[in-house]
Design a protein around this motif. Structure first.
Motif, mmCIF file in Angstrom:
data_model
loop_
_atom_site.group_PDB
_atom_site.id
_atom_site.type_symbol
_atom_site.label_atom_id
_atom_site.label_comp_id
_atom_site.label_asym_id
_atom_site.label_seq_id
_atom_site.Cartn_x
_atom_site.Cartn_y
_atom_site.Cartn_z
ATOM 1 N N LYS A 62 0.842 -1.206 0.000
ATOM 2 C CA LYS A 62 0.000 0.000 0.000
ATOM 3 C C LYS A 62 0.878 1.257 0.000
ATOM 4 O O LYS A 62 0.634 2.210 -0.750
ATOM 5 N N LEU A 63 1.914 1.259 0.837
ATOM 6 C CA LEU A 63 2.820 2.419 0.902
ATOM 7 C C LEU A 63 3.508 2.650 -0.447
ATOM 8 O O LEU A 63 3.681 3.790 -0.882
ATOM 9 N N VAL A 64 3.903 1.553 -1.102
ATOM 10 C CA VAL A 64 4.548 1.661 -2.411
ATOM 11 C C VAL A 64 3.601 2.315 -3.417
ATOM 12 O O VAL A 64 3.969 3.246 -4.138
ATOM 13 N N LEU A 65 2.352 1.830 -3.453
ATOM 14 C CA LEU A 65 1.391 2.353 -4.427
ATOM 15 C C LEU A 65 0.983 3.789 -4.123
ATOM 16 O O LEU A 65 0.685 4.559 -5.029
ATOM 17 N N GLU A 66 0.990 4.150 -2.852
ATOM 18 C CA GLU A 66 0.641 5.526 -2.488
ATOM 19 C C GLU A 66 1.690 6.524 -2.985
ATOM 20 O O GLU A 66 1.372 7.673 -3.248
ATOM 21 N N GLN A 67 2.938 6.066 -3.092
ATOM 22 C CA GLN A 67 3.956 7.008 -3.571
ATOM 23 C C GLN A 67 4.273 6.843 -5.056
ATOM 24 O O GLN A 67 5.074 7.563 -5.622
ATOM 25 N N ALA A 68 3.629 5.871 -5.717
ATOM 26 C CA ALA A 68 3.849 5.671 -7.155
ATOM 27 C C ALA A 68 3.106 6.741 -7.959
ATOM 28 O O ALA A 68 2.085 7.269 -7.513
ATOM 29 N N VAL A 69 3.633 7.043 -9.145
ATOM 30 C CA VAL A 69 2.932 7.964 -10.056
ATOM 31 C C VAL A 69 2.027 7.106 -10.940
ATOM 32 O O VAL A 69 2.499 6.393 -11.830
ATOM 33 N N ILE A 70 0.721 7.170 -10.661
ATOM 34 C CA ILE A 70 -0.250 6.342 -11.398
ATOM 35 C C ILE A 70 -0.884 7.198 -12.504
ATOM 36 O O ILE A 70 -1.320 8.322 -12.255
ATOM 37 N N ILE A 71 -0.885 6.651 -13.717
ATOM 38 C CA ILE A 71 -1.470 7.382 -14.843
ATOM 39 C C ILE A 71 -2.543 6.526 -15.511
ATOM 40 O O ILE A 71 -2.557 5.306 -15.346
ATOM 41 N N GLU A 72 -3.420 7.205 -16.251
ATOM 42 C CA GLU A 72 -4.430 6.477 -17.021
ATOM 43 C C GLU A 72 -3.989 6.454 -18.481
ATOM 44 O O GLU A 72 -3.638 7.485 -19.042
ATOM 45 N N LYS A 73 -3.982 5.280 -19.077
ATOM 46 C CA LYS A 73 -3.587 5.146 -20.486
ATOM 47 C C LYS A 73 -4.790 4.715 -21.308
ATOM 48 O O LYS A 73 -5.650 3.992 -20.822
ATOM 49 N N VAL A 74 -4.790 5.148 -22.556
ATOM 50 C CA VAL A 74 -5.869 4.783 -23.483
ATOM 51 C C VAL A 74 -5.379 3.630 -24.357
ATOM 52 O O VAL A 74 -4.250 3.649 -24.833
ATOM 53 N N ILE A 75 -6.224 2.624 -24.539
ATOM 54 C CA ILE A 75 -5.873 1.508 -25.428
ATOM 55 C C ILE A 75 -6.199 1.940 -26.856
ATOM 56 O O ILE A 75 -7.333 2.329 -27.145
ATOM 57 N N GLU A 76 -5.185 1.882 -27.696
ATOM 58 C CA GLU A 76 -5.380 2.289 -29.082
ATOM 59 C C GLU A 76 -5.224 1.084 -30.007
ATOM 60 O O GLU A 76 -4.514 0.138 -29.710
ATOM 61 N N ALA A 77 -5.926 1.163 -31.131
ATOM 62 C CA ALA A 77 -5.765 0.155 -32.179
ATOM 63 C C ALA A 77 -5.206 0.879 -33.403
ATOM 64 O O ALA A 77 -5.382 2.085 -33.544
ATOM 65 N N GLN A 78 -4.544 0.128 -34.268
ATOM 66 C CA GLN A 78 -3.919 0.739 -35.451
ATOM 67 C C GLN A 78 -4.769 0.508 -36.695
ATOM 68 O O GLN A 78 -5.249 -0.591 -36.933
ATOM 69 N N LEU A 79 -4.933 1.584 -37.463
ATOM 70 C CA LEU A 79 -5.632 1.503 -38.745
ATOM 71 C C LEU A 79 -4.662 1.878 -39.846
ATOM 72 O O LEU A 79 -3.875 2.814 -39.679
ATOM 73 N N CYS A 80 -4.742 1.184 -40.973
ATOM 74 C CA CYS A 80 -3.885 1.516 -42.106
ATOM 75 C C CYS A 80 -4.763 2.041 -43.246
ATOM 76 O O CYS A 80 -5.723 1.389 -43.644
ATOM 77 N N LEU A 81 -4.436 3.218 -43.749
ATOM 78 C CA LEU A 81 -5.168 3.815 -44.874
ATOM 79 C C LEU A 81 -4.259 3.804 -46.098
ATOM 80 O O LEU A 81 -3.106 4.250 -46.021
ATOM 81 N N LYS A 82 -4.773 3.324 -47.222
ATOM 82 C CA LYS A 82 -4.013 3.374 -48.475
ATOM 83 C C LYS A 82 -4.838 4.143 -49.501
ATOM 84 O O LYS A 82 -6.034 3.885 -49.639
ATOM 85 N N PHE A 83 -4.184 5.054 -50.181
ATOM 86 C CA PHE A 83 -4.915 5.895 -51.137
ATOM 87 C C PHE A 83 -3.919 6.543 -52.099
ATOM 88 O O PHE A 83 -2.710 6.572 -51.844
ATOM 89 N N GLU A 84 -4.454 7.110 -53.159
ATOM 90 C CA GLU A 84 -3.602 7.813 -54.116
ATOM 91 C C GLU A 84 -3.397 9.249 -53.646
ATOM 92 O O GLU A 84 -4.213 9.799 -52.921
ATOM 93 N N TYR A 85 -2.314 9.827 -54.133
ATOM 94 C CA TYR A 85 -1.931 11.169 -53.674
ATOM 95 C C TYR A 85 -3.061 12.192 -53.865
ATOM 96 O O TYR A 85 -3.230 13.104 -53.062
ATOM 97 N N ALA A 86 -3.848 11.999 -54.899
ATOM 98 C CA ALA A 86 -4.946 12.941 -55.181
ATOM 99 C C ALA A 86 -5.957 13.021 -54.040
ATOM 100 O O ALA A 86 -6.665 14.030 -53.880
ATOM 101 N N GLU A 87 -6.030 11.958 -53.243
ATOM 102 C CA GLU A 87 -7.012 11.935 -52.136
ATOM 103 C C GLU A 87 -6.454 12.542 -50.849
ATOM 104 O O GLU A 87 -7.144 12.619 -49.833
ATOM 105 N N MET A 88 -5.191 12.953 -50.879
ATOM 106 C CA MET A 88 -4.505 13.425 -49.666
ATOM 107 C C MET A 88 -5.285 14.492 -48.909
ATOM 108 O O MET A 88 -5.426 14.440 -47.684
ATOM 109 N N ASP A 89 -5.819 15.444 -49.645
ATOM 110 C CA ASP A 89 -6.479 16.575 -49.003
ATOM 111 C C ASP A 89 -7.653 16.141 -48.138
ATOM 112 O O ASP A 89 -7.776 16.523 -46.972
ATOM 113 N N GLN A 90 -8.522 15.314 -48.718
ATOM 114 C CA GLN A 90 -9.705 14.899 -47.940
ATOM 115 C C GLN A 90 -9.316 13.982 -46.777
ATOM 116 O O GLN A 90 -9.920 14.030 -45.706
#
Length: 203
Positions: A124-152
């Motif tokens: 308990k003492l260890v955890l009270e002095q630890a720096v606890i943070i909240e992390k977000v679970i992320e997933a990876q997406l891959c987008l493939k497109f031609e250069y003309a679509e870059m803007d949108q």
């Protein structure tokens, strides 16, 4: 039940915490870990650091949805050390963490109740002095497109405030996005409304 896409963990290893009970010394430590191998390495380092220690008891937890854990009494009476430490990991709702407590015996036996209390209090003492943070679970997406679509594509990324993890911008472009897990379905759905863009989820 809604899938959780955040978790709490510690940002870095803690400083040593010392708890004394009837001349026995309990040194507590917490480490962020990615796998079981990390946990082994840290406990071995503690054994080398404290060659006179009688016990190096610990507990670790890994994962979010279906976490795995281990509790080790290292020669103390059954469930008198590892489980009380694990109880504090649960109490503070942290994961991807190892808590180890090194005991140097002081000559007076504490009894099972005394041991449970000492290991729990040290964790308990260890955890009270630890720096606890909240992390977000992320997933990876891959987008493939031609250069003309870059803007949108770039407009879409900016509008949705998505994070680019890598990009290759040639005539054929590829952008990898880190997307919050809970928002994945809606982001993929919206991307499919953009024409000429190939969307795939990454492992």
């Amino acid at each position: 039940m809604e899938e959780r896409d955040t978790y709490k963990t510690i940002i870095k290893a803690t400083e040593e915490v010392l708890f004394k009970e009837k001349k026995s010394k309990f040194y507590g430590f917490a480490f962020p870990i990615k796998n079981e191998e990390d946990a082994k390495q840290y406990t071995e380092e503690l054994r080398k650091r404290f060659p006179t220690a009688n016990h190096v008891c610990y507990s670790w937890q890994l994962g979010v949805q279906n976490p795995s854990y281990r509790a080790n009494d290292d020669g103390e009476p059954n469930n008198s050390a590892g489980m009380p430490i694990y109880g504090q990991i649960q109490s503070f709702k942290v994961t991807n963490i190892l808590i180890a407590v090194v005991r140097v015996f002081g000559g007076t036996k504490l009894g099972v109740g005394g041991l449970i209390s000492a290991y729990r209090e040290t964790a308990k003492l260890v955890l009270e002095q630890a720096v606890i943070i909240e992390k977000v679970i992320e997933a990876q997406l891959c987008l493939k497109f031609e250069y003309a679509e870059m803007d949108q594509v770039m407009r879409f990324i900016k509008k949705k405030q998505l994070r680019i993890s890598s990009q290759k911008l040639n005539l054929d472009c590829e952008i990898r996005l880190a997307v919050r897990k809970s928002e994945m379905k809606s982001v993929v759905y919206d991307l499919k409304t953009l024409h000429k863009i190939e969307v795939s989820a990454m492992d």
